[in-house]
Every structure is written in C-alpha cells, then in structure tokens.
Motif scaffolding. Structure first.
Motif, short mmCIF file in Angstrom:
data_model
loop_
_atom_site.label_atom_id
_atom_site.label_comp_id
_atom_site.label_asym_id
_atom_site.label_seq_id
_atom_site.Cartn_x
_atom_site.Cartn_y
_atom_site.Cartn_z
N GLU A 22 -33.26 12.11 66.71
CA GLU A 22 -32.45 13.87 67.40
C GLU A 22 -31.59 12.94 68.10
O GLU A 22 -29.88 14.26 67.62
N SER A 82 -28.52 13.80 65.16
CA SER A 82 -28.78 15.19 64.93
C SER A 82 -27.87 16.05 65.70
O SER A 82 -27.00 17.01 65.43
N THR A 103 -32.64 21.22 65.49
CA THR A 103 -32.58 19.27 65.86
C THR A 103 -34.57 19.54 65.99
O THR A 103 -35.14 19.42 64.79
N LYS A 158 -36.22 21.12 62.40
CA LYS A 158 -35.41 20.86 61.02
C LYS A 158 -35.43 18.74 60.73
O LYS A 158 -35.72 18.35 59.59
N ILE A 159 -35.33 18.65 62.37
CA ILE A 159 -35.16 17.04 62.12
C ILE A 159 -36.56 16.97 62.27
O ILE A 159 -37.51 16.20 61.81
#
Length: 285
Positions: free
Chosen positions: A173, A176, A186, A189-190
C-alpha cells in the motif's frame, strides 16, 4: 525434554485434526444414509413438485418451493450483506481512526454474539406490526426474513473482510501511495486485488451462514411452502421445514427421511460453494 514437548504437541494436534475429519465424514455418512430411502422411493419427485404436504393421505414430498425459497432468501440477503460488509470493511481499513476502529469492531463483536432467536423475536415484535399500516396481508414474509438474515450475517461478513484487507502487506500500500495514488484507489485496486481470495472466502462463508440459519426464517418467514410472487409473501426455506417438522416426524418414516434429504440438499449447496471458492482461489493465486 524439548523433543518430548514437541512430539506431544504434534500428537495432540494430529489427534484433534483426525477427530475433526472423522466427525465430518461420520456426519456426511449419517445424512446420506438417512436420506437414501427418500432418494430411492421418491426419485426426482422432490425436485419437480411444488407440493409439500407430508402429513396428508397420501403424503406429498415436493421440495421445489422449499428449495426456491432457500435460494431466494439466500441470494437477496447476500446481495445486501456482502457489498455492505465490503464497504464497511473498506472504510475501517482506509479511513477510520484507531478509536473509530475500536468502537466499530466492539459493536460488531457485540452484534455477532446476539442469538439469532433474539433477532427474530425482535423483528417479529417491533417490525412486523408496522407492515399492517401498509396493507400487507402477511406480517411474516420474505422481506422480514431477508432483513433478519442480513442483520445477523453482516457482523460476520465485516469481520472476515476486514481481516482480509488488513492481512495485505503494508509495504504494498505504501508503494502505491508513494506513486501518487489516493487512499481510495490504493484500497480499491491494490489492497482489494491482493486480498481477493480472502474476500471471496469471506463471501462464501457469509452465504453458508445465511443458508444454514434457522431461527430467523422460522420465526419471521411465515412457514408457507410456496414460491413467492412478492417480497411480502410468506416463505418456508429448507432449514425452517427441518426445524419445525423433525420433532413430529416418526423415526424411519418417509417424512423423516425426506427431511434428511432436505438437509442433504443444503449440505450439497454448501459444499459446491466452498469448492468454487477454493477453485477460484487457486486460479487467482
């Protein structure tokens, strides 16, 4: 001494694991064994007939309405609970302060400990009479069952999904965020993608909890073995049929075996969902 302690712990873990597996195998064997007379005698009739009249002469053991009621209340409850659970866990992971997390998690833990019979009784006493003001003929219906199941399973869903999001390495995180992505992007999508297997398993466990819940649908579902045409029509899922009739069914009667067949159907649905989640997890991984 250290080796003795190690082997003792290993033996203890192996024993409990073996006992759990044996108990599961015995449970499945028992359900299949008690369902077998109904499978042999009734054949496909339970799956194509709408009429569930086990005490009539001659009796009718059609479970199509019961199965549809089960799937309908499960789908509607899951459509509400799973997205709402994800949004709450998203907020807890991304925006909530430590104090907010502590308060919300405490509330969730309290709600998760409330017995389902209390939730069902509260809806029956406080919410059900309100429906009379809207000219709804049945004050025990699909809507109240969905409401109760959603309220009951939401803490479970939030807790599991929050744990899945928080298990993602913080470094991922931070990378990102360092590249200029916002907290929202973040997490969306992550973090969510990295924890998709855990979120999917949380969703499946939530659905399994909804499918297996008995007291709420028994109290507020209405107990009518029909396919509803409105959200305010009464329903009778498989769990409600089993709970309300197993005490009256004569042991080794066809009614008794048919109820175990209903339990076998629930078990198959649960196993299929679990298998799908594990298979999807392997593919995504």
């Amino acid at each position: 001494m250290r080796n003795i302690k190690y082997y003792f712990q290993l033996t203890l873990i192996f024993t409990f694991a073996l006992f759990s597996i044996a108990a599961l195998i015995f449970l499945i064997f028992f359900i299949v064994k008690e369902s077998l007379p109904a499978i042999i005698h009734l054949k496909i009739k339970p799956f194509i007939s709408l009429y569930w009249y086990p005490t009539y002469d001659p009796p009718e053991f059609g479970m199509l309405a019961l199965i549809v009621d089960t799937l309908l209340v499960t789908v509607l409850s899951s459509v509400i609970t799973i997205p709402l659970g994800y949004f709450i866990s998203f907020y807890l992971h991304t925006y909530a302060s430590d104090r907010e997390k502590h308060i919300i998690k405490y509330i969730i833990s309290v709600l998760s400990g409330v017995p389902s019979v209390i939730i069902g009784a509260a809806i029956l006493i406080f919410v059900s009479p309100i429906l009379l003001n809207f000219d709804i003929w049945s004050t025990e219906n699909l809507f109240l069952a969905v409401l109760g199941l959603s309220f009951l399973s939401l803490p479970y869903s939030v807790s599991l999904m929050t744990d899945s999001l928080e298990d993602v390495p913080r470094e991922l995180e931070e990378s990102s965020l360092a590249l200029g992505a916002s907290k929202f992007i973040t997490t969306l999508k992550i973090t969510t993608k990295a924890s998709i297997n855990g979120i999917l398993n949380a969703a499946v466990l939530t659905i399994n909890r909804v499918i297996g819940e008995t007291m709420v649908v028994l109290l507020v579902g209405g107990g009518a073995a029909i396919i509803p045409t409105s959200i305010f029509d009464p329903i009778k899922p498989l769990t409600a049929a089993i709970a309300s009739e197993i005490g009256e069914a004569g042991v080794n009667s066809m009614h008794y075996h048919a109820l175990f067949l209903a339990g076998l159907i629930l078990l198959c649905i649960s196993l299929i969902l679990t298998y799908y989640a594990k298979k999807r997890g392997r593919i995504d991984g």
